[in-house]
Design a protein around this motif. Sequence first.
Motif, PDB file in Angstrom:
ATOM      1  N   GLY A  88      25.489  -5.722  78.398  1.00 55.56           N
ATOM      2  CA  GLY A  88      25.600  -6.533  79.612  1.00 55.56           C
ATOM      3  C   GLY A  88      24.293  -6.770  80.347  1.00 55.56           C
ATOM      4  N   ARG A  89      23.177  -6.394  79.750  1.00 58.60           N
ATOM      5  CA  ARG A  89      21.878  -6.619  80.380  1.00 58.60           C
ATOM      6  C   ARG A  89      21.303  -7.957  79.948  1.00 58.60           C
ATOM      7  N   SER A  90      20.566  -8.590  80.820  1.00 57.91           N
ATOM      8  CA  SER A  90      19.843  -9.797  80.415  1.00 57.91           C
ATOM      9  C   SER A  90      18.669  -9.353  79.548  1.00 57.91           C
ATOM     10  N   ALA A  91      18.337 -10.161  78.562  1.00 49.39           N
ATOM     11  CA  ALA A  91      17.237  -9.818  77.664  1.00 49.39           C
ATOM     12  C   ALA A  91      16.498 -11.083  77.260  1.00 49.39           C
ATOM     13  N   ARG A  92      15.183 -10.951  77.193  1.00 50.91           N
ATOM     14  CA  ARG A  92      14.375 -12.085  76.748  1.00 50.91           C
ATOM     15  C   ARG A  92      13.151 -11.565  76.016  1.00 50.91           C
ATOM     16  N   ILE A  93      12.666 -12.386  75.108  1.00 46.61           N
ATOM     17  CA  ILE A  93      11.523 -12.025  74.280  1.00 46.61           C
ATOM     18  C   ILE A  93      10.489 -13.135  74.379  1.00 46.61           C
ATOM     19  N   PHE A  94       9.238 -12.740  74.626  1.00 45.11           N
ATOM     20  CA  PHE A  94       8.120 -13.670  74.681  1.00 45.11           C
ATOM     21  C   PHE A  94       7.231 -13.409  73.479  1.00 45.11           C
ATOM     22  N   LEU A  95       7.009 -14.425  72.656  1.00 46.97           N
ATOM     23  CA  LEU A  95       6.139 -14.299  71.487  1.00 46.97           C
ATOM     24  C   LEU A  95       4.767 -14.832  71.858  1.00 46.97           C
TER      25      LEU A  95
ATOM     26  N   ASP B  33      22.987 -14.630  74.200  1.00 49.27           N
ATOM     27  CA  ASP B  33      22.194 -15.063  75.359  1.00 49.27           C
ATOM     28  C   ASP B  33      20.851 -14.369  75.503  1.00 49.27           C
ATOM     29  N   VAL B  34      20.318 -13.830  74.417  1.00 48.10           N
ATOM     30  CA  VAL B  34      18.936 -13.365  74.435  1.00 48.10           C
ATOM     31  C   VAL B  34      18.068 -14.615  74.441  1.00 48.10           C
ATOM     32  N   ARG B  35      17.172 -14.708  75.410  1.00 49.28           N
ATOM     33  CA  ARG B  35      16.310 -15.880  75.518  1.00 49.28           C
ATOM     34  C   ARG B  35      15.008 -15.638  74.764  1.00 49.28           C
TER      35      ARG B  35
ATOM     36  N   MET C 167      22.242  -4.602  87.178  1.00 46.15           N
ATOM     37  CA  MET C 167      21.662  -3.882  86.058  1.00 46.15           C
ATOM     38  C   MET C 167      20.309  -4.535  85.722  1.00 46.15           C
ATOM     39  N   PRO C 168      19.254  -3.739  85.534  1.00 39.55           N
ATOM     40  CA  PRO C 168      17.945  -4.328  85.241  1.00 39.55           C
ATOM     41  C   PRO C 168      17.941  -5.045  83.894  1.00 39.55           C
ATOM     42  N   GLY C 169      17.148  -6.091  83.821  1.00 35.51           N
ATOM     43  CA  GLY C 169      17.007  -6.830  82.577  1.00 35.51           C
ATOM     44  C   GLY C 169      15.952  -6.201  81.685  1.00 35.51           C
ATOM     45  N   LEU C 170      15.851  -6.732  80.488  1.00 36.81           N
ATOM     46  CA  LEU C 170      14.880  -6.259  79.514  1.00 36.81           C
ATOM     47  C   LEU C 170      13.993  -7.428  79.121  1.00 36.81           C
TER      48      LEU C 170
END
Length: 121
Positions: free
Chosen positions: A30-37, A76-78, A1-4
């Motif tokens: 169930g998707r990986s997710a991460r946020i860059f500020l 587990d949102v990074r 599954m693609p991440g976000l």
Amino acid sequence: MPGLSIIVASADGQRFYAALELAAAAAALGRSARIFLQGEAAALLRTPVAFDGDPARRAAGQPDLVSLIAEAMAMDVRLIVCQSGMALVRMTASDLVPQVRVGGLVSFLAEAGPNDQLLTY
């Protein structure tokens, strides 16, 4: 599954809140997710964390910004904060919310999967 992968490019608490909600929803599916500020948005992770919308969120039974950050990270949102942005807003690692990673835009993009969705707030 693609991440976000989400980039928050302004120091706007409402946009960051929306990005956190979206990342948490993706993680719940169930998707990986991460946020860059990026840039001045780094200041949104300076402790103590708060934004102008917190009182209205709490009154409506929703989590305030610091609670939503904790919930998203528990899912587990990074969260990655821009190293240059930290310098711009005069922050050091000791000013950050615990467990937030410091990095750059190049490394953020390099870690994206070939099918990941990339959004900017």
